[in-house]
Design a protein around this motif. Structure first.
Motif, PDB file in Angstrom:
ATOM      1  N   ALA A 104       0.836  -1.211   0.000  1.00 56.16           N
ATOM      2  CA  ALA A 104       0.000   0.000   0.000  1.00 56.16           C
ATOM      3  C   ALA A 104       0.867   1.257   0.000  1.00 56.16           C
ATOM      4  CB  ALA A 104      -0.920  -0.012   1.216  1.00 56.16           C
ATOM      5  N   LYS A 105       1.947   1.218   0.762  1.00 57.21           N
ATOM      6  CA  LYS A 105       2.852   2.366   0.805  1.00 57.21           C
ATOM      7  C   LYS A 105       3.540   2.569  -0.547  1.00 57.21           C
ATOM      8  CE  LYS A 105       4.589   5.418   3.740  1.00 57.21           C
ATOM      9  NZ  LYS A 105       3.761   6.295   4.587  1.00 57.21           N
ATOM     10  N   ALA A 106       3.961   1.474  -1.183  1.00 59.59           N
ATOM     11  CA  ALA A 106       4.603   1.582  -2.490  1.00 59.59           C
ATOM     12  C   ALA A 106       3.632   2.138  -3.529  1.00 59.59           C
ATOM     13  CB  ALA A 106       5.118   0.208  -2.928  1.00 59.59           C
ATOM     14  N   TRP A 107       2.377   1.689  -3.452  1.00 56.16           N
ATOM     15  CA  TRP A 107       1.377   2.198  -4.398  1.00 56.16           C
ATOM     16  C   TRP A 107       1.145   3.687  -4.186  1.00 56.16           C
ATOM     17  CZ3 TRP A 107      -0.408   0.745  -8.801  1.00 56.16           C
ATOM     18  CH2 TRP A 107      -1.603   1.264  -9.317  1.00 56.16           C
ATOM     19  N   GLN A 108       1.132   4.114  -2.940  1.00 61.13           N
ATOM     20  CA  GLN A 108       1.011   5.537  -2.636  1.00 61.13           C
ATOM     21  C   GLN A 108       2.179   6.310  -3.250  1.00 61.13           C
ATOM     22  OE1 GLN A 108       1.158   6.443   1.549  1.00 61.13           O
ATOM     23  NE2 GLN A 108       1.058   8.659   1.238  1.00 61.13           N
ATOM     24  N   GLY A 109       3.401   5.758  -3.120  1.00 63.33           N
ATOM     25  CA  GLY A 109       4.565   6.426  -3.691  1.00 63.33           C
ATOM     26  C   GLY A 109       4.525   6.480  -5.204  1.00 63.33           C
ATOM     27  N   LEU A 110       4.126   5.379  -5.846  1.00 66.45           N
ATOM     28  CA  LEU A 110       4.070   5.345  -7.314  1.00 66.45           C
ATOM     29  C   LEU A 110       3.014   6.316  -7.844  1.00 66.45           C
ATOM     30  CD1 LEU A 110       4.425   1.504  -7.942  1.00 66.45           C
ATOM     31  CD2 LEU A 110       6.163   3.267  -8.235  1.00 66.45           C
ATOM     32  N   ARG A 111       1.879   6.375  -7.176  1.00 63.82           N
ATOM     33  CA  ARG A 111       0.837   7.323  -7.616  1.00 63.82           C
ATOM     34  C   ARG A 111       1.299   8.764  -7.406  1.00 63.82           C
ATOM     35  NH1 ARG A 111      -5.045   5.980  -5.605  1.00 63.82           N
ATOM     36  NH2 ARG A 111      -5.502   7.370  -7.355  1.00 63.82           N
ATOM     37  N   SER A 112       2.086   8.973  -6.350  1.00 64.68           N
ATOM     38  CA  SER A 112       2.621  10.313  -6.137  1.00 64.68           C
ATOM     39  C   SER A 112       3.592  10.687  -7.245  1.00 64.68           C
ATOM     40  CB  SER A 112       3.313  10.379  -4.776  1.00 64.68           C
ATOM     41  OG  SER A 112       3.922  11.636  -4.580  1.00 64.68           O
ATOM     42  N   LEU A 113       4.473   9.742  -7.639  1.00 67.56           N
ATOM     43  CA  LEU A 113       5.391  10.001  -8.750  1.00 67.56           C
ATOM     44  C   LEU A 113       4.623  10.244 -10.047  1.00 67.56           C
ATOM     45  CD1 LEU A 113       8.109   7.286  -7.978  1.00 67.56           C
ATOM     46  CD2 LEU A 113       8.338   9.764  -7.710  1.00 67.56           C
ATOM     47  N   ASP A 114       3.538   9.502 -10.243  1.00 64.22           N
ATOM     48  CA  ASP A 114       2.714   9.672 -11.435  1.00 64.22           C
ATOM     49  C   ASP A 114       2.061  11.055 -11.424  1.00 64.22           C
ATOM     50  OD1 ASP A 114       1.373   8.332 -13.820  1.00 64.22           O
ATOM     51  OD2 ASP A 114      -0.366   8.971 -12.654  1.00 64.22           O
ATOM     52  N   SER A 115       1.580  11.468 -10.247  1.00 64.43           N
ATOM     53  CA  SER A 115       0.967  12.796 -10.122  1.00 64.43           C
ATOM     54  C   SER A 115       1.989  13.893 -10.386  1.00 64.43           C
ATOM     55  CB  SER A 115       0.367  12.938  -8.718  1.00 64.43           C
ATOM     56  OG  SER A 115      -0.130  14.242  -8.504  1.00 64.43           O
ATOM     57  N   TYR A 116       3.201  13.684  -9.894  1.00 61.10           N
ATOM     58  CA  TYR A 116       4.269  14.673 -10.112  1.00 61.10           C
ATOM     59  C   TYR A 116       4.615  14.808 -11.588  1.00 61.10           C
ATOM     60  CZ  TYR A 116       9.146  16.031 -10.727  1.00 61.10           C
ATOM     61  OH  TYR A 116      10.310  16.588 -11.192  1.00 61.10           O
ATOM     62  N   ALA A 117       4.776  13.665 -12.268  1.00 64.21           N
ATOM     63  CA  ALA A 117       5.139  13.717 -13.690  1.00 64.21           C
ATOM     64  C   ALA A 117       4.032  14.368 -14.519  1.00 64.21           C
ATOM     65  CB  ALA A 117       5.425  12.300 -14.188  1.00 64.21           C
ATOM     66  N   GLU A 118       2.797  14.101 -14.115  1.00 60.29           N
ATOM     67  CA  GLU A 118       1.678  14.718 -14.833  1.00 60.29           C
ATOM     68  C   GLU A 118       1.689  16.236 -14.638  1.00 60.29           C
ATOM     69  OE1 GLU A 118      -3.222  14.371 -15.090  1.00 60.29           O
ATOM     70  OE2 GLU A 118      -2.087  13.368 -13.485  1.00 60.29           O
ATOM     71  N   ALA A 119       1.922  16.689 -13.400  1.00 62.95           N
ATOM     72  CA  ALA A 119       1.985  18.130 -13.134  1.00 62.95           C
ATOM     73  C   ALA A 119       3.189  18.758 -13.809  1.00 62.95           C
ATOM     74  CB  ALA A 119       2.027  18.369 -11.621  1.00 62.95           C
ATOM     75  N   GLN A 120       4.290  18.016 -13.866  1.00 63.58           N
ATOM     76  CA  GLN A 120       5.483  18.515 -14.536  1.00 63.58           C
ATOM     77  C   GLN A 120       5.214  18.693 -16.038  1.00 63.58           C
ATOM     78  OE1 GLN A 120       8.377  20.297 -14.046  1.00 63.58           O
ATOM     79  NE2 GLN A 120       9.127  18.709 -12.647  1.00 63.58           N
ATOM     80  N   LYS A 121       4.500  17.738 -16.608  1.00 64.55           N
ATOM     81  CA  LYS A 121       4.172  17.811 -18.033  1.00 64.55           C
ATOM     82  C   LYS A 121       3.273  19.014 -18.325  1.00 64.55           C
ATOM     83  CE  LYS A 121       2.213  15.001 -21.771  1.00 64.55           C
ATOM     84  NZ  LYS A 121       1.594  13.676 -22.106  1.00 64.55           N
ATOM     85  N   ALA A 122       2.421  19.343 -17.355  1.00 69.80           N
ATOM     86  CA  ALA A 122       1.508  20.492 -17.538  1.00 69.80           C
ATOM     87  C   ALA A 122       2.175  21.813 -17.189  1.00 69.80           C
ATOM     88  CB  ALA A 122       0.265  20.295 -16.673  1.00 69.80           C
TER      89      ALA A 122
END
Length: 350
Positions: free
Chosen positions: A229-247
């Motif tokens: 669960a913690k790893a999934w939280q981290g991966l989704r956070s990285l995904d959210s970051y990359a999406e915001a970075q792209k925008a």
């Protein structure tokens, strides 16, 4: 004999009549009160006193001679008795003795066997106790690790609830009551690393190149569900970051993203559990352990060193880590995750 109390002067004539002369007959007659008061007390003290040195080694020849005569007489009587016993009686007695020896030998054999079994049982019990102690230590250690993980999770939950309360309060203040209710159901966290791997396609801006065999081996640990669960939280956070970075909504890297939360929809990871690099000493000694699979666009060899990582646990020898490389502003436009597995070697590793 006369008797006196202590500190008396026998030469004082006036005191003489008080201390009558005691004859030998009175002292030796057991029915006389003088014997009871004087002689018996003297005898008691004499019996309790230590024998004088001169008498300790005193030998009475007649007593020794008498004892020797008694031993010779006993030996002669024993020989005479043996000679008087018929041969048949001796044989019967010898046979009885042999039977008794046989029984005793059997009993000794059984006793040795019982003793050996008792020793084996004791050794088994000792090993069992040792195993139980090891299990207790392991369980206690796992409990501490799980408690630490739960405390960290609780901190995240409390922070998220505090943020939600602030946002709801602001929305209520603006009259936007309907927007304070979340109608979309949230998807459950992965219950294992195997499930996490199966759901990796949900992460649009994360490229998972890690060895999945190593990742799924974490499911063998008791804390696997918490870690997953913690790893999934981290991966989704990285995904959210990359999406915001792209925008173009991020000014800085991933650590600043989680520190400042630049967008309302950002999924952040606790900054205390983010490390954006390794020490020089760690890279010098164990840098090879941190070379993971990567797209050939980033390295023609298909492998590259990654230093930034997320900490899924803080105690124990496993303490999983998620190593990644931030290429959100590069050729892939994604965050490359090259490793999800047990803690790698560093200067603190025992």
């Amino acid at each position: 004999m006369r008797t006196f109390l202590r500190e008396v002067d026998p030469a004082w004539p006036a005191d003489g009549p008080l201390h009558r002369l005691l004859s030998g007959a009175r002292i030796s007659t057991q029915t006389d009160s003088v014997y009871t008061l004087v002689a018996r007390e003297v005898q008691r003290h004499a019996r309790g006193a230590e024998l004088p040195e001169a008498l300790r080694t005193l030998v009475f020849p007649d007593v020794q001679r008498r004892k020797q005569d008694e031993r010779r007489a006993a030996q002669t009587a024993a020989r005479t008795q043996v000679q008087a016993v018929p041969a048949l009686a001796l044989e019967k007695e010898l046979a009885a003795l042999k039977d008794e020896v046989s029984v005793l030998t059997q009993l000794l054999t059984e006793g040795d066997r019982d003793l050996s079994e008792a020793r084996r049982d004791a050794a088994l019990a000792e090993r069992t106790v040792q195993l139980l102690r090891e299990d207790l230590r392991t369980t206690s250690k796992q409990f501490e690790e799980e408690m630490e993980a739960h405390l960290l999770t609780l901190e995240d939950v409390e922070r998220a609830q505090a943020e939600a309360r602030v946002l709801r309060s602001r929305l209520h203040g603006e009259g936007r009551h309907d927007e304070t209710v979340v109608l979309e159901p949230t998807q459950a966290q992965p219950a294992s690393f195997e499930e996490l791997v199966q759901r990796r396609d949900e992460l649009e801006h994360v490229l998972l190149t890690a060895d999945l065999t190593v990742t799924q081996s974490l499911d063998d640990h008791e804390l696997a569900r918490t870690w997953a669960a913690k790893a999934w939280q981290g991966l989704r956070s990285l995904d959210s970051y990359a999406e915001a970075q792209k925008a173009g909504l991020v000014n800085g890297g991933y650590f600043q993203f989680c520190m400042t939360t630049p967008v309302a929809s950002a999924r952040i990871f606790p900054v205390k559990q983010i490390a954006m690099g390794e020490t020089e000493a760690t890279l010098t000694a164990w840098g090879d352990e941190r070379i993971f699979p990567a797209p050939e666009e980033l390295d023609p060899r298909g492998r590259m060193q990654m230093e930034a990582h997320l900490k899924l646990g803080s105690k124990g020898s496993i303490s999983p880590r998620v190593y990644f490389y931030d290429d959100s502003r590069g050729v892939t436009g994604k965050v490359v995750v090259g490793y999800i597995g047990p803690h790698l070697t560093n200067r603190k590793t025992s």
